[in-house]
Write a protein that holds these residues in place. Structure first.
Motif, mmCIF file in Angstrom:
data_model
loop_
_atom_site.group_PDB
_atom_site.id
_atom_site.type_symbol
_atom_site.label_atom_id
_atom_site.label_comp_id
_atom_site.label_asym_id
_atom_site.label_seq_id
_atom_site.Cartn_x
_atom_site.Cartn_y
_atom_site.Cartn_z
ATOM 1 N N LEU A 107 6.885 -0.521 13.596
ATOM 2 C CA LEU A 107 5.967 -1.587 14.639
ATOM 3 C C LEU A 107 4.725 -1.730 13.973
ATOM 4 O O LEU A 107 4.063 -2.612 13.928
ATOM 5 C CB LEU A 107 6.024 -0.825 15.856
ATOM 6 C CG LEU A 107 7.471 -0.787 16.584
ATOM 7 C CD1 LEU A 107 7.110 -0.143 18.020
ATOM 8 C CD2 LEU A 107 7.854 -2.256 16.721
ATOM 9 N N ASP A 108 3.936 -0.498 13.518
ATOM 10 C CA ASP A 108 2.569 -0.477 12.929
ATOM 11 C C ASP A 108 2.404 -1.538 11.713
ATOM 12 O O ASP A 108 1.700 -2.328 11.552
ATOM 13 C CB ASP A 108 2.291 0.706 12.654
ATOM 14 C CG ASP A 108 0.946 0.940 12.335
ATOM 15 O OD1 ASP A 108 -0.131 0.446 12.975
ATOM 16 O OD2 ASP A 108 0.406 1.178 11.159
ATOM 17 N N PHE A 109 3.619 -1.394 10.687
ATOM 18 C CA PHE A 109 3.753 -2.047 9.447
ATOM 19 C C PHE A 109 3.751 -3.622 9.936
ATOM 20 O O PHE A 109 3.066 -4.688 9.529
ATOM 21 C CB PHE A 109 4.803 -1.954 8.719
ATOM 22 C CG PHE A 109 4.810 -2.820 7.548
ATOM 23 C CD1 PHE A 109 3.959 -2.468 6.386
ATOM 24 C CD2 PHE A 109 5.743 -3.839 7.652
ATOM 25 C CE1 PHE A 109 4.158 -3.394 5.286
ATOM 26 C CE2 PHE A 109 5.797 -4.637 6.326
ATOM 27 C CZ PHE A 109 4.917 -4.501 5.149
ATOM 28 N N ARG A 110 4.829 -3.890 10.913
ATOM 29 C CA ARG A 110 4.842 -5.605 11.379
ATOM 30 C C ARG A 110 3.626 -5.915 11.941
ATOM 31 O O ARG A 110 3.402 -7.289 11.885
ATOM 32 C CB ARG A 110 5.963 -5.700 11.932
ATOM 33 C CG ARG A 110 7.353 -5.289 11.120
ATOM 34 C CD ARG A 110 8.805 -5.893 11.794
ATOM 35 N NE ARG A 110 8.449 -7.511 11.567
ATOM 36 C CZ ARG A 110 8.976 -7.931 10.462
ATOM 37 N NH1 ARG A 110 9.543 -7.623 9.261
ATOM 38 N NH2 ARG A 110 8.910 -9.318 10.010
ATOM 39 N N GLN A 111 2.854 -5.346 12.733
ATOM 40 C CA GLN A 111 2.103 -5.819 13.188
ATOM 41 C C GLN A 111 0.619 -5.938 12.395
ATOM 42 O O GLN A 111 -0.282 -6.995 12.675
ATOM 43 C CB GLN A 111 1.598 -5.105 14.656
ATOM 44 C CG GLN A 111 0.511 -5.748 15.727
ATOM 45 C CD GLN A 111 0.492 -5.136 16.959
ATOM 46 O OE1 GLN A 111 0.066 -3.984 16.842
ATOM 47 N NE2 GLN A 111 0.921 -5.667 17.990
ATOM 48 N N LYS A 112 0.500 -5.195 11.514
ATOM 49 C CA LYS A 112 -0.894 -4.869 10.820
ATOM 50 C C LYS A 112 -0.670 -5.708 9.586
ATOM 51 O O LYS A 112 -1.631 -6.272 9.014
ATOM 52 C CB LYS A 112 -1.435 -3.696 10.624
ATOM 53 C CG LYS A 112 -1.616 -2.919 12.078
ATOM 54 C CD LYS A 112 -2.205 -1.619 11.436
ATOM 55 C CE LYS A 112 -2.553 -0.813 12.951
ATOM 56 N NZ LYS A 112 -3.195 0.651 12.500
ATOM 57 N N SER A 113 0.454 -5.719 8.795
ATOM 58 C CA SER A 113 0.449 -6.176 7.477
ATOM 59 C C SER A 113 1.476 -7.380 7.066
ATOM 60 O O SER A 113 1.365 -7.891 6.205
ATOM 61 C CB SER A 113 1.171 -4.660 6.645
ATOM 62 O OG SER A 113 0.276 -3.637 6.799
#
Length: 449
Positions: free
Chosen positions: A391-397
């Protein structure tokens, strides 16, 4: 001496009186007309609706329609339109509203026929209703049992070139006998359903079914509707023993739903066979729901390869024999996907942690993915740390940030709290929510986080 009138004089007198009476009647009718006009003028001054132009009132009627405005009911031996459904209730308000309703064909272009009775009187009422649509495209929903009323089937055949939306919600027996109830047309006729845009066929049955309908007849139905845009088949299963069926391209179909994937995983019903996908090419497909994959992986892959559809939404009940590599290979064929719903049996959900890893790295083949849902029976061996990293990757990167993520379980378990993420993971998830992510983790009913 009393002067007794003669017969001729009496007859002349009677004629004079008759003429006078007719003259007074004429005067009275004129007065009644003037009174009616005066009342109409008074109503016009007092009633704001009466001052609205006819065309605008007609549009207001159309805007007030519910989802399914036309409905017939059957009570005892009497068939009649439901008095509480438009446009019947509109016609009962005043003569003005009645005139507006009758002069607004679109009010009559949709009808729901429920609990079909026997008798030609029913189809006569339906014909009066549909004739008022004045040739407009029709939306028709048939329920009950078509085997009870052949005259209604004949009516469907009469108006089939006007049908834009057709929904058949039938007992299982009616769907089994596909040569009889659905649509009586000659397969050699050119586009007998030329106006049909949406088709829904649903069997009113929850029992498990296998090999109950004939594939070529169903393909003929689809072949008869070259402009079809949306198709829903629920509780429809196919018998496919013919390798010589002619392939079919539906160039306009952008939505196909075969059962309810989440319902099949959660409660074991609302499914349909996808065997017909072997014969279809769907170059415009944007939304696909599959509750049962009863074909080989290669058949499903071949559908996407030959169609190259701009698919945006996929809901899929994962077969038990699949692992994450099959899912990853399948999704690699669908780079336009923006919404993904995977319905997984509980014993298999641990197989998809590698899939979560792929979603959370630059190796991801779904650059447009905005919404992800996992549905399963109940939580088992879920790696929330991997979920958070993804989730963190898809939202930030990612070029396209993730908008929503859901992990939904069917049942509220007593020890559900022990299956929640630890506090560190929950803190990370709360931060993602603050950044705009819509997040749901929890049972289908009850509290979620």
């Amino acid at each position: 001496m009393v002067n007794i009138p003669s017969v001729a004089e009496l007859r002349e007198r009677i004629d004079d009186l008759s003429s006078a009476i007719e003259a007074q009647k004429h005067i009275l009718r004129g007065l009644v007309t003037q009174q009616s006009d005066a009342r109409r003028q008074l109503n016009f001054l007092l009633d704001p609706m009466a001052r609205i132009p006819f065309e605008l009132q007609s549009d207001i009627f159309l805007q007030s329609l519910p989802e399914h405005p036309g409905c017939f009911v059957y009570a005892g031996d009497v068939t009649q339109p439901a008095l509480d459904s438009p446009p019947i209730n509109l016609m009962g308000v005043s003569r003005l509203w009645r005139d507006i309703a009758l002069a607004t064909p679109k009010l009559w272009a949709e009808v729901v026929l429920e609990s079909l009775p026997r008798g030609s009187k029913y189809s006569d009422l339906c014909r009066i209703w549909l004739d008022r649509a004045k040739g407009l495209p029709l939306s028709l929903t048939l329920g009950g049992s078509l085997k009870l009323e052949k005259s209604v089937l004949d009516l469907v055949g009469q108006y089939r070139h006007q049908l834009e939306n057709l929904s058949l919600i039938l007992p299982l027996d009616d769907l089994l006998d596909v040569s009889y109830p659905i649509m009586q047309f000659n397969v050699d006729e050119v586009s007998p359903l030329s106006s049909l845009k949406t088709l829904t066929l649903e069997a009113t049955c929850t029992e498990e079914m296998t090999n109950v309908t004939i594939m070529d007849r169903w393909l003929d139905i689809l072949r008869a509707a070259p402009e079809l845009q949306s198709c829903v088949l629920d509780q429809v299963w196919f018998e496919d023993e013919n390798d010589l069926l002619e392939p079919l391209t539906l160039a306009s179909l952008h939505e196909l739903r075969l059962g309810q994937p989440y319902s099949w995983v959660m409660v074991g019903n609302s499914a349909s066979s996808c065997a017909m996908l072997r014969y279809l090419t769907l170059p415009a497909l944007k939304s696909l729901d599959l509750s049962i994959v009863d074909i080989e992986n290669e058949d499903l892959f071949a559908l996407f390869s030959r169609s190259s559809p701009p698919l945006e939404s996929l809901a899929l009940a994962i077969p038990e024999e699949w692992d994450d590599t099959v899912v990853i290979s399948l999704l690699a064929l669908l780079p336009t996907l923006s919404k993904l719903k995977l319905c997984v049996s509980p014993q298999d959900i641990a197989h998809y942690t590698p899939f979560l890893d792929i979603l959370g790295t630059a190796r991801d083949t779904l650059p447009n993915l905005r919404n992800i849902e996992f549905w399963t029976d109940y939580p088992l061996t879920i790696d929330y740390d991997k979920v958070l990293r993804m989730l963190d990757f898809r939202q930030k990167s990612c070029r396209t940030p993730l908008e929503s993520f859901a992990l939904v379980f069917a049942w509220q378990m007593r020890d559900f709290s022990s299956d929640l993420p630890n506090e560190q993971v929950r803190a990370g998830m709360r931060q993602l929510v603050k950044n705009g992510l819509s997040l749901r983790l929890g049972p289908l009913s009850g509290d979620s986080i």
